[in-house]
Design a protein around this motif. Structure first.
Motif, PDB file in Angstrom:
ATOM      1  N   MET A   1      -9.823  69.641   2.310  1.00  0.00           N
ATOM      2  CA  MET A   1      -8.407  69.774   2.682  1.00  0.00           C
ATOM      3  C   MET A   1      -8.099  71.223   3.044  1.00  0.00           C
ATOM      4  SD  MET A   1      -5.061  68.782   0.420  1.00  0.00           S
ATOM      5  CE  MET A   1      -3.428  68.832   1.134  1.00  0.00           C
ATOM      6  N   LEU A   2      -7.499  71.433   4.201  1.00  0.00           N
ATOM      7  CA  LEU A   2      -7.172  72.788   4.630  1.00  0.00           C
ATOM      8  C   LEU A   2      -6.043  73.368   3.802  1.00  0.00           C
ATOM      9  CD1 LEU A   2      -7.259  72.392   8.520  1.00  0.00           C
ATOM     10  CD2 LEU A   2      -9.024  73.371   7.047  1.00  0.00           C
ATOM     11  N   SER A   3      -6.079  74.686   3.614  1.00  0.00           N
ATOM     12  CA  SER A   3      -5.002  75.362   2.892  1.00  0.00           C
ATOM     13  C   SER A   3      -3.803  75.527   3.812  1.00  0.00           C
ATOM     14  CB  SER A   3      -5.467  76.739   2.411  1.00  0.00           C
ATOM     15  OG  SER A   3      -5.689  77.590   3.518  1.00  0.00           O
ATOM     16  N   ILE A   4      -2.647  75.878   3.223  1.00  0.00           N
ATOM     17  CA  ILE A   4      -1.437  76.107   4.016  1.00  0.00           C
ATOM     18  C   ILE A   4      -1.665  77.187   5.069  1.00  0.00           C
ATOM     19  CG2 ILE A   4       0.947  76.950   3.921  1.00  0.00           C
ATOM     20  CD1 ILE A   4       1.273  75.447   1.308  1.00  0.00           C
ATOM     21  N   PRO A   5      -2.223  78.371   4.714  1.00  0.00           N
ATOM     22  CA  PRO A   5      -2.453  79.380   5.749  1.00  0.00           C
ATOM     23  C   PRO A   5      -3.394  78.897   6.845  1.00  0.00           C
ATOM     24  CG  PRO A   5      -2.553  80.376   3.582  1.00  0.00           C
ATOM     25  CD  PRO A   5      -2.520  78.886   3.370  1.00  0.00           C
ATOM     26  N   GLU A   6      -4.426  78.093   6.496  1.00  0.00           N
ATOM     27  CA  GLU A   6      -5.366  77.605   7.500  1.00  0.00           C
ATOM     28  C   GLU A   6      -4.678  76.642   8.474  1.00  0.00           C
ATOM     29  OE1 GLU A   6      -9.520  77.823   4.935  1.00  0.00           O
ATOM     30  OE2 GLU A   6      -8.244  76.046   4.812  1.00  0.00           O
ATOM     31  N   ILE A   7      -3.820  75.769   7.951  1.00  0.00           N
ATOM     32  CA  ILE A   7      -3.068  74.862   8.823  1.00  0.00           C
ATOM     33  C   ILE A   7      -2.155  75.651   9.747  1.00  0.00           C
ATOM     34  CG2 ILE A   7      -1.356  73.010   8.878  1.00  0.00           C
ATOM     35  CD1 ILE A   7      -2.448  72.075   6.161  1.00  0.00           C
ATOM     36  N   ALA A   8      -1.454  76.639   9.165  1.00  0.00           N
ATOM     37  CA  ALA A   8      -0.551  77.462   9.973  1.00  0.00           C
ATOM     38  C   ALA A   8      -1.316  78.244  11.028  1.00  0.00           C
ATOM     39  CB  ALA A   8       0.224  78.419   9.064  1.00  0.00           C
ATOM     40  N   THR A   9      -2.516  78.718  10.688  1.00  0.00           N
ATOM     41  CA  THR A   9      -3.334  79.451  11.652  1.00  0.00           C
ATOM     42  C   THR A   9      -3.665  78.588  12.855  1.00  0.00           C
ATOM     43  OG1 THR A   9      -4.328  80.769   9.895  1.00  0.00           O
ATOM     44  CG2 THR A   9      -5.505  80.684  11.975  1.00  0.00           C
ATOM     45  N   GLN A  10      -4.044  77.345  12.611  1.00  0.00           N
ATOM     46  CA  GLN A  10      -4.370  76.443  13.709  1.00  0.00           C
ATOM     47  C   GLN A  10      -3.175  76.217  14.622  1.00  0.00           C
ATOM     48  OE1 GLN A  10      -5.910  72.859  11.946  1.00  0.00           O
ATOM     49  NE2 GLN A  10      -7.928  73.746  11.534  1.00  0.00           N
ATOM     50  N   ILE A  11      -2.008  76.052  14.013  1.00  0.00           N
ATOM     51  CA  ILE A  11      -0.795  75.813  14.803  1.00  0.00           C
ATOM     52  C   ILE A  11      -0.453  77.024  15.663  1.00  0.00           C
ATOM     53  CG2 ILE A  11       1.692  75.382  14.666  1.00  0.00           C
ATOM     54  CD1 ILE A  11       1.112  73.872  12.033  1.00  0.00           C
ATOM     55  N   ILE A  12      -0.473  78.203  15.024  1.00  0.00           N
ATOM     56  CA  ILE A  12      -0.084  79.420  15.747  1.00  0.00           C
ATOM     57  C   ILE A  12      -1.109  79.775  16.812  1.00  0.00           C
ATOM     58  CG2 ILE A  12       0.335  81.902  15.504  1.00  0.00           C
ATOM     59  CD1 ILE A  12       1.474  81.331  12.746  1.00  0.00           C
ATOM     60  N   ASP A  13      -2.407  79.609  16.520  1.00  0.00           N
ATOM     61  CA  ASP A  13      -3.445  79.976  17.478  1.00  0.00           C
ATOM     62  C   ASP A  13      -3.374  79.155  18.758  1.00  0.00           C
ATOM     63  OD1 ASP A  13      -4.486  82.003  16.008  1.00  0.00           O
ATOM     64  OD2 ASP A  13      -6.121  80.825  15.123  1.00  0.00           O
ATOM     65  N   LYS A  14      -2.830  77.933  18.667  1.00  0.00           N
ATOM     66  CA  LYS A  14      -2.728  77.081  19.850  1.00  0.00           C
ATOM     67  C   LYS A  14      -1.678  77.592  20.835  1.00  0.00           C
ATOM     68  CE  LYS A  14      -4.198  72.798  17.546  1.00  0.00           C
ATOM     69  NZ  LYS A  14      -3.786  71.441  17.100  1.00  0.00           N
ATOM     70  N   THR A  95      -5.098  83.953   6.002  1.00  0.00           N
ATOM     71  CA  THR A  95      -3.794  84.243   6.603  1.00  0.00           C
ATOM     72  C   THR A  95      -3.957  84.860   7.986  1.00  0.00           C
ATOM     73  OG1 THR A  95      -2.790  84.600   4.433  1.00  0.00           O
ATOM     74  CG2 THR A  95      -1.641  85.525   6.334  1.00  0.00           C
ATOM     75  N   PRO A  96      -3.331  84.278   9.015  1.00  0.00           N
ATOM     76  CA  PRO A  96      -3.427  84.847  10.358  1.00  0.00           C
ATOM     77  C   PRO A  96      -2.633  86.140  10.472  1.00  0.00           C
ATOM     78  CG  PRO A  96      -1.890  83.008  10.345  1.00  0.00           C
ATOM     79  CD  PRO A  96      -2.522  83.043   8.983  1.00  0.00           C
ATOM     80  N   VAL A  97      -3.199  87.111  11.156  1.00  0.00           N
ATOM     81  CA  VAL A  97      -2.543  88.409  11.353  1.00  0.00           C
ATOM     82  C   VAL A  97      -2.348  88.621  12.841  1.00  0.00           C
ATOM     83  CG1 VAL A  97      -2.763  90.907  11.081  1.00  0.00           C
ATOM     84  CG2 VAL A  97      -3.531  89.384   9.254  1.00  0.00           C
ATOM     85  N   ARG A  98      -1.128  88.973  13.228  1.00  0.00           N
ATOM     86  CA  ARG A  98      -0.808  89.203  14.629  1.00  0.00           C
ATOM     87  C   ARG A  98      -0.158  90.569  14.774  1.00  0.00           C
ATOM     88  NH1 ARG A  98      -3.825  85.830  14.502  1.00  0.00           N
ATOM     89  NH2 ARG A  98      -3.751  83.680  15.261  1.00  0.00           N
ATOM     90  N   GLY A  99      -0.729  91.429  15.623  1.00  0.00           N
ATOM     91  CA  GLY A  99      -0.157  92.750  15.851  1.00  0.00           C
ATOM     92  C   GLY A  99      -0.373  93.674  14.670  1.00  0.00           C
ATOM     93  N   LYS A 100       0.480  94.659  14.540  1.00  0.00           N
ATOM     94  CA  LYS A 100       0.371  95.632  13.464  1.00  0.00           C
ATOM     95  C   LYS A 100       0.659  94.958  12.126  1.00  0.00           C
ATOM     96  CE  LYS A 100       1.422 100.460  12.500  1.00  0.00           C
ATOM     97  NZ  LYS A 100       2.160 101.671  12.935  1.00  0.00           N
TER      98      LYS A 100
END
Length: 299
Positions: A1-14, A95-100
């Motif tokens: 089962m994916l973690s919350i940050p991993e699910i969010a990463t997939q959504i944002i990366d798309k 956790t996905p990191v974007r920018g600074k």
């Protein structure tokens, strides 16, 4: 089962492309339980709802138009972690990191027996995850509940302030004392987050190193001479602090496959809420991240 940050990463990366530190920032807020993280975040985001207990990992975002720089908008992605600090490293890795990237540690000044554990665990997790990364996050230490801490014994305050300043100096961190009960301190903390999210970073026009007043010390602006101690290693600072303020006794928790989950979320009510959050994240139609926001990331 994916973690919350991993699910969010997939959504944002798309949907998230062509980002840089000029149009995207990331804030990760972690630290003492019930230390005021959510209250500060709600103030920054101008939310009028009563702060609620953080469900392990919560995601928010802020957006600001910035026409002067020829940029349609600047997006700030905000992750707030409210789980057990023992599992922080795993969450940071996912956790996905974007920018600074700004890593904010919230310390509860009233829980003096837990201050060192909070600082040590949070900074160690950051080092473990980002020590080999191309760029490390900028570290900010925010110490809350100053309205209560200011009434503590003078020697206790001096020990706490000296130790936190030493950690900030060694870790090259910004240091800010804050209280949601004192408007000037609340405004200063909110302005700091605003500048981090949408401006040029932590403002350096203000500075206070007097431990009888709320500290505000931008990184690289403090010295051992000003702190009043000899140059020290982190272990020496820890030893001095532990000698004067003994840590709280930690009760061990049985370990097992189910014990790992129990360690992170020991309350049944939190388990129920966590299950609900996973369900929401797996159902695109009920995501807290609105579809218009996700689609706007490509524009």
């Amino acid at each position: 089962m994916l973690s919350i940050p991993e699910i969010a990463t997939q959504i944002i990366d798309k949907t998230h492309t062509n980002v840089n530190e000029n149009n995207s920032r990331t804030i990760f807020l972690v630290g003492s339980k019930s230390g005021g993280k959510t209250t500060l975040l709600y103030t920054f985001l101008e939310k009028n709802d009563p702060p609620r207990e953080t469900l392990v990992v919560e995601y928010s975002f802020g957006r600001k138009s910035n026409q002067k720089q020829g940029i349609d908008k600047t997006l700030c992605h905000i992750w707030e972690y409210g789980g057990k600090l023992e599992t922080l490293t795993n969450v940071l890795q996912a956790t996905p990191v974007r920018g600074k990237f700004f890593y904010c540690i919230m310390v509860d000044l009233c829980k003096i027996k837990n201050i060192w554990e909070t600082l040590e665990t949070c900074t160690q997790a950051m080092n473990d995850v980002y020590s080999t990364a191309e760029s490390s996050p900028e570290l900010i230490i925010i110490c809350g509940k100053y309205d209560l801490f200011k009434n503590f014994d003078s020697e206790i305050k001096k020990t706490v302030c000296t130790s936190i300043r030493s950690v900030a100096l060694l870790k090259r961190a910004h240091l800010l004392f804050y209280s949601s009960k004192e408007p000037p301190l609340l405004r200063r903390a909110r302005d700091l987050l605003f500048n981090v999210a949408f401006g040029g970073g932590v403002p350096i026009r203000e500075k206070n190193t007097n431990y009888t007043k709320p500290l505000f010390i931008p990184k690289d602006s403090d010295t051992w001479e000003s702190i009043g101690v000899a140059p020290s290693t982190i272990e020496q600072v820890k030893s001095r602090y532990m000698t004067r303020i003994a840590p709280s006794t930690v009760t061990s928790v049985p370990s097992s496959a189910d014990g790992a989950q129990l360690l992170a979320h020991p309350e049944p009510s939190v388990d129920a809420l966590l299950a609900l959050k996973y369900s929401e994240l797996n159902n695109m139609e009920s995501l807290d991240i609105h579809s218009d926001y996700l689609s706007s990331l490509n524009k």
